[in-house]
Design a protein around this motif. Structure first.
Motif, PDB file in Angstrom:
ATOM      1  N   UNK A 109       0.860  -1.176   0.000  1.00 26.81           N
ATOM      2  CA  UNK A 109       0.000   0.000   0.000  1.00 26.81           C
ATOM      3  C   UNK A 109       0.900   1.230   0.000  1.00 26.81           C
ATOM      4  N   UNK A 110       1.316   1.603  -1.211  1.00 27.17           N
ATOM      5  CA  UNK A 110       2.269   2.701  -1.341  1.00 27.17           C
ATOM      6  C   UNK A 110       3.555   2.387  -0.607  1.00 27.17           C
ATOM      7  N   UNK A 111       4.080   3.386   0.111  1.00 23.94           N
ATOM      8  CA  UNK A 111       5.325   3.208   0.867  1.00 23.94           C
ATOM      9  C   UNK A 111       5.065   3.103   2.362  1.00 23.94           C
ATOM     10  N   UNK A 112       3.841   2.703   2.740  1.00 25.27           N
ATOM     11  CA  UNK A 112       3.484   2.655   4.163  1.00 25.27           C
ATOM     12  C   UNK A 112       4.009   1.425   4.882  1.00 25.27           C
ATOM     13  N   UNK A 113       4.359   0.380   4.139  1.00 24.30           N
ATOM     14  CA  UNK A 113       4.734  -0.889   4.758  1.00 24.30           C
ATOM     15  C   UNK A 113       3.561  -1.831   4.943  1.00 24.30           C
ATOM     16  N   UNK A 114       2.348  -1.333   4.705  1.00 22.18           N
ATOM     17  CA  UNK A 114       1.139  -2.153   4.785  1.00 22.18           C
ATOM     18  C   UNK A 114       0.950  -2.897   3.470  1.00 22.18           C
ATOM     19  N   UNK A 115       0.398  -4.101   3.523  1.00 26.87           N
ATOM     20  CA  UNK A 115       0.047  -4.846   2.322  1.00 26.87           C
ATOM     21  C   UNK A 115      -1.452  -5.148   2.374  1.00 26.87           C
ATOM     22  N   UNK A 116      -2.137  -4.871   1.259  1.00 23.03           N
ATOM     23  CA  UNK A 116      -3.564  -5.154   1.209  1.00 23.03           C
ATOM     24  C   UNK A 116      -3.865  -6.061   0.021  1.00 23.03           C
TER      25      UNK A 116
END
Length: 354
Positions: free
Chosen positions: A7-14
Motif C-alpha cells: 500500500x504505497x510506501x506505508x509498509x502495509x500490504x492489502x
C-alpha cells in the motif's frame, strides 16, 4: 485467492481486491444480514480491505460494515471510509473543513464500531476550502490515533501534487493514496493521475472497474433504456441514446467478444485489466449480492496476455474516457459560470495555499 500488494510506501500490504460497501443499505441491498454474509464471504476468500463512506445510504453502509467486523474480525481488516458529501438534511453536515471533519470522523467511528480508521479519505476535492485546512485537521486525527493514514478520492493530478507540497512545507501528515475511477471505458487517469501517483509513491485503489455495471455483461447493443435505478438517476452516464453512451455500448460489444475468445467472463476481463497496470494497488469491487461477489472474486487470478491487452487498447485507446461524465468529478470552474465571469468573487471562492 487474492494476492497482496504494498500500500504505497506505508509498509502495509492489502489484497488486490478491495470490498466496496457502497451497495450495502437502502440505496442498494437493504438486508443487513445479507450484507454481513457478503462481507464475511469476502474476508474468508482473503480480501483484507474494505472501503465505505459516510454518505453511502446515509451512514447505513458503515453500520453494516461495523456489524460484520464485530466479534473479533476488525483487527485483520484494513478499513477505509470517506468524508465530504452531505450526511442527512443539514447542509452544514458536509465538506472538507476542520469543523466538519472532526465531527464526521467520530460519527463514522461510532457507526463502524471501532476505535480507529485505517484510511480516512476526502471523498472529493473542495476548491473553496484551503487544502491545508483539511490536511491540518486530518494530521491531528492521526496524532490522536483516530485514523492511521490519509487518502483522497477523484482528485486531479495538480491537487494530488499540492497535497504533497503542503505536507512537506507545512509539516502535515502526507496523503498516501488516491482513489480514482478507472475501467476499460474510463482510462483518463492514465494520462497524469497514475504517473503522478507512481512518482510520489502513492497507493491507488480505483473505484468502478466495471464502469458502473457497463462491463458486467448486462449491457449490449440494441439497449434503448436504463436498466437500473442508478441508471435512471444518472442519465448522463447511462442513457444509451446519448452519443457518448452509445460509444460505450459499441465498445462493450467488442470487449465481450474479446472476453469470449480469451475464455474468460467480461467481468474478469474488466477487473484483470485494471489490476494489470503497475500503478494499481487494489481494485474496488462493489457487489450488491453474494452472486455478484462470487462472479468477481476470480478476477484476481486472471492474467491477461499482451495480445489481449493490445486488443483492448485498440478498442479504447490508452488515456481515453469515452464519456466525460464517467470521470467522477468536474471542477467548479468548468461547471459553475460564476468561476468564469470576472471580478473577485470566483477567486475568493477558491482556497489557495499561500
Amino acid at each position: 485467492m487474492v494476492t497482496y500488494r504494498p500500500f504505497g510506501h506505508t509498509g502495509v500490504r492489502i489484497s488486490s481486491l478491495t470490498l466496496g460497501a457502497m451497495n450495502f443499505g437502502q440505496r442498494g441491498n437493504p438486508d443487513h444480514e445479507d450484507g454481513v454474509r457478503i462481507i464475511h464471504r469476502a474476508l474468508d476468500e482473503g480480501i483484507n480491505a474494505i472501503d465505505t463512506a459516510d454518505v453511502y445510504s446515509g451512514g447505513e453502509s458503515e453500520e453494516i460494515v461495523g456489524k460484520a467486523l464485530a466479534g473479533g474480525r476488525r483487527d485483520d481488516v484494513f478499513l477505509a471510509t470517506k468524508f465530504h458529501g452531505q450526511v442527512g438534511d443539514n447542509p452544514q453536515h458536509r465538506g472538507n473543513s476542520r469543523r466538519w471533519i472532526v465531527r464526521a470522523v467520530d460519527n463514522s467511528l461510532r457507526r463502524l464500531r471501532t476505535d480507529w480508521i485505517d484510511l480516512y479519505q476526502a471523498h472529493r476535492p473542495e476548491p473553496e476550502t484551503d487544502f491545508d485546512e483539511t490536511l491540518g485537521a486530518l494530521s491531528d486525527l492521526v496524532r490522536q490515533g483516530k485514523i492511521r493514514y490519509i487518502g483522497t478520492s477523484t482528485f486531479d493530478p495538480s491537487a494530488i501534487v499540492e497535497g504533497q507540497w503542503i505536507a512537506q512545507r507545512r509539516g502535515r501528515e502526507r496523503v498516501v493514496s488516491e482513489q480514482p475511477p478507472y475501467s476499460i471505458l474510463a482510462r483518463g487517469i492514465e494520462r497524469e493521475v497514475l504517473p503522478v501517483a507512481q512518482r510520489y509513491g502513492l497507493a491507488v485503489i480505483p473505484w468502478s472497474p466495471l464502469a458502473g455495471g457497463w462491463l458486467s455483461g448486462r449491457y449490449h447493443s440494441g439497449l434503448t433504456a436504463p436498466i437500473s435505478g442508478r441508471a435512471e438517476r444518472l442519465p448522463a452516464r447511462f442513457d444509451p441514446t446519448l452519443p457518448a453512451n452509445a460509444a460505450k455500448l459499441t465498445a462493450v460489444d467488442e470487449l465481450a467478444a474479446l472476453a469470449d475468445e480469451a475464455g474468460i467472463s467480461l467481468i474478469h476481463l474488466a477487473i484483470a485489466f485494471v489490476l494489470e497496470h503497475p500503478a494499481i494497488t487494489s481494485a474496488i469491487i462493489g457487489p450488491r449480492t453474494l452472486a455478484h461477489l462470487e462472479s468477481q472474486l476470480g478476477a484476481a487470478k486472471v492474467t491477461l496476455s499482451e495480445d489481449v491487452l493490445a486488443r483492448i487498447d485498440a478498442i479504447v485507446p490508452p488515456g481515453t474516457t469515452l464519456n466525460p461524465a464517467d470521470a467522477g468529478y468536474q471542477p467548479p470552474w468548468l461547471s459553475d459560470p460564476a468561476y468564469r465571469r470576472g471580478g473577485g468573487s470566483s477567486a475568493r471562492r477558491i482556497g489557495v495555499a499561500s
